[in-house]
Enzyme design. Structure first.
Site, PDB file in Angstrom:
ATOM      1  N   GLY A 109       0.833  -1.194   0.000  1.00 40.19           N
ATOM      2  CA  GLY A 109       0.000   0.000   0.000  1.00 40.19           C
ATOM      3  C   GLY A 109       0.864   1.240   0.000  1.00 40.19           C
ATOM      4  N   ASP A 146      -9.884   4.893  10.435  1.00 39.78           N
ATOM      5  CA  ASP A 146      -9.851   4.528   9.013  1.00 39.78           C
ATOM      6  C   ASP A 146     -10.631   3.227   8.800  1.00 39.78           C
ATOM      7  OD1 ASP A 146      -7.257   4.018   6.466  1.00 39.78           O
ATOM      8  OD2 ASP A 146      -9.263   4.872   6.350  1.00 39.78           O
TER       9      ASP A 146
END
Length: 647
Positions: free
Chosen positions: A27, A141
């Protein structure tokens, strides 16, 4: 592509412990690897931060603190954090390896889910977040990419604390927002603040997506989506899919209210509401709903099981996938809709160009001044409250020679964090100078002294000499410790506690006579003789069942001494002509049932067994054990009658 040829970490043994086998995800903030913990011989997932973050000492310090907090969070729906460390330029996190797939993978394959199935995924997510909120942690998140479905059907949440750690980086100063734009609450967009209610908002968006197959807002840019989160109310799922139950509409509406004060206060509050909605939903899917179960078996680790994509710097406005974690400027977001005129944007760009040119000129003058002063001096960096290893590495990277001094106790600075530096931060020194860092040894701890058998006054003196204080003093009966002497302490003897903390004392009240009234004679006599008492028996006529102790001398609870005499008065039954209530009632007599003999069983097990047999139960504490030492009556009794047990 073979990651062993392209990723230098593969094949490396991090910190001499984690042998990296392969990369399983990458990521914007980290890469995740499958690794073998060679010390414990177990497979783990290792998340390695990208070098742009690992080189930032503020991020590393916050990352270490967040890792400690998350590691203390033990919950079946949270991916367990095992370890955190640094290996050269690599900052890593060792976690539980979860074979399976992400909720995003399921959504891509299945589309929207049936209502009950959606709730059965959201409920364990809320349970995990609720445990975190009670521990003072906020996820920040929440999204389908951070929800894992294991091969055996369990639901687990990942990446607690990572967004908070990113907030500490040099990349994220004032005016930057962090999160995944499709799930970001209005207060995160406008002010950059997040609390437990922000996580609730994100779960509400995720539930909307599970029920409808899409997110509530779509836009050409992340900014257009963010604008709608701030200015629009999330539509109810039934506005998109007509067969959604009203209770689900209400749950989504409450969780996604733009005003945080009107949302459930935390994930536990929303969990209670979600469980109630699940309870009243029909178990049979309605027409048109997909009834197939969530396919999780046989899956391998998802392509991005801990996906953390991001925008790396302010000013980069290239669109990224809507579900990646982003670090994005908040400027110009709320002044006008993102679809408005572009003239102001062009004007601002020209203004920024002029300002940038001026800054370059100033920088040039400053660089010239530095050059002519030969750049000989530098300032000692502020390393206080940073991990000692990280601080030493950061200072050495700046050219200093670093010496680590002897650790000192400190009540406010955690162990292994920098307590002070010499010279102090900000001092101008020659480049390459030596600085000494003093680490904290944490709060000073002392062992609880042994005070059993001492008088209360002597115990107080011993505890004071050890640097501790006496807290609560309570009493308990004891047949082994004389009255007025210490039986035990809390915390236990030898346990290390903070200096100046309190120690509770338990003082002996001496030997107390047990109360054995209502117990059967043979049980009472055996119990008292085992305790060292001399037992004498008197019998008398009484309306209680034969063999029942109806009185005792000395009375129960009175002070006594070992070997004392105790006289028990025992019923020999009623006089002639007395009838028990059930003897003249054929139906009730027919309802007599056997009383289970629960003596010597655990108290809780005994209670459960008697209740299951149809009796009521009363308990009496004799010696403070969790084993039954007496039971009355035995034999057969009418259903629903009361059985007394002693323990």
């Amino acid at each position: 592509m073979d990651t062993t040829l392209t990723d230098p970490i593969v094949g490396h043994v991090l910190d001499g412990r984690y042998r990296v086998e392969s990369r399983i995800a990458r990521g914007g903030m980290a890469s995740v690897y499958l690794a073998l913990d060679v010390r414990l011989d177990r497979t783990v997932a290792v998340k390695v931060m990208h070098h742009t973050l690992a080189e930032d000492p503020q991020f590393v310090r916050r990352f270490i603190g967040e890792a400690r907090s998350v590691a203390s969070l033990s919950h079946p729906n949270v991916v367990q954090v095992f370890d955190q460390g640094t290996d050269g330029k690599h900052v890593y996190l060792s976690m539980e390896y979860v074979p399976g797939r992400t909720l995003r993978d399921v959504l891509r394959k299945r589309g929207r889910l049936p209502a009950r199935e959606a709730l059965e995924i959201v409920i364990p997510v809320l349970a995990a977040l609720g445990a975190a909120h009670q521990a003072g942690l906020v996820h920040r998140d929440v999204k389908p990419e951070n929800v894992l479905l294991t091969d055996d059907g369990r639901v687990k949440v990942v990446d607690f604390g990572l967004a908070r750690a990113v907030e500490a980086t040099n990349q994220t100063k004032t005016g930057i927002m962090i999160g995944t734009i499709g799930y970001m609450s209005p207060e995160q967009v406008t002010a950059g603040v997040a609390d437990s209610r922000s996580d609730v908002y994100a779960v509400g968006i995720m539930l909307f997506e599970l029920l409808t197959g899409r997110q509530p807002y779509e836009g050409d840019t992340p900014m257009s989506v963010a604008y709608r989160h701030v200015h629009d109310s999330v539509p109810v799922p039934s506005a998109v899919v007509g067969d959604i139950a009203p209770q689900l509409d209400a749950l989504v509406a409450a969780a996604t209210d733009r005003d945080p004060a009107r949302r459930p206060s935390d994930a536990t509050a929303m969990l209670v509401a979600a469980v109630e909605v699940h309870r009243v939903l029909p178990k049979t899917p309605k027409a048109g709903q997909h009834a197939a179960p969530v396919p999780v078996s046989g899956a391998t680790m998802p392509a991005q099981p801990y996906s953390t994509g991001q925008y790396l710097a302010p000013g980069h406005h290239t669109p990224a996938p809507a579900n990646h974690t982003m670090i994005q400027p908040r400027t110009d977001l709320l002044t006008a809709p993102p679809d408005g005129p572009r003239r102001g944007v062009l004007k601002r760009r020209s203004t920024w160009f002029i300002a940038g040119l001026a800054l370059l000129m100033v920088a040039g003058v400053a660089l010239t001044g530095w050059w002519f002063s030969q750049g000989r001096y530098t300032k000692v960096p502020d390393l206080l409250n940073q991990n000692i290893t990280v601080a030493k590495h950061a200072a050495e990277q700046q050219g200093f020679i670093v010496t680590v001094g002897k650790a000192r106790f400190d009540d406010r600075v955690e162990k292994d964090m920098v307590l002070e530096s010499d010279p102090v931060a900000g001092t101008e020194v020659d480049k390459g100078a030596r600085i000494t860092l003093i680490p904290s040894a944490g709060p000073e701890t002392v062992p609880v002294p042994k005070v059993q058998g001492l008088s209360e006054a002597d115990a107080r003196e011993a505890i004071g000499k050890a640097g501790l204080n006496v807290g609560r003093v309570s009493k308990t009966a004891s047949d082994t410790v004389a009255r007025g002497l210490i039986v035990k302490t809390s915390p236990d003897v030898g346990k290390r506690v903070r200096k100046n903390s309190t120690v509770n004392l338990v003082v002996s009240a001496g030997l107390l006579m047990p109360d054995v009234t209502q117990m059967l004679r043979d049980q009472a006599e055996q119990f008292l003789r085992e305790k060292g008492f001399n037992v004498q028996i008197d019998e008398t006529a009484d309306d209680t069942p034969p063999g029942t102790v109806i009185a005792q001398d000395p009375a129960g609870g009175s002070e006594t001494v070992a070997g004392a005499n105790v006289r028990l008065t025992v019923s020999r039954g009623p006089d002639q002509g007395f009838h028990w209530p059930w003897e003249n009632n054929g139906d009730q007599q027919a309802n007599l049932i056997d009383v289970p003999d629960v003596r010597f069983k655990a108290v809780q097990d005994a209670q459960n067994e008697l209740k299951a047999a149809g009796f009521k139960v009363k308990t009496r504490n004799l010696v403070g054990t969790q084993r039954v030492v007496g039971e009355q009556p035995l034999g057969q009794q009418p259903a629903g009658s009361t059985i007394m047990i002693w323990h």
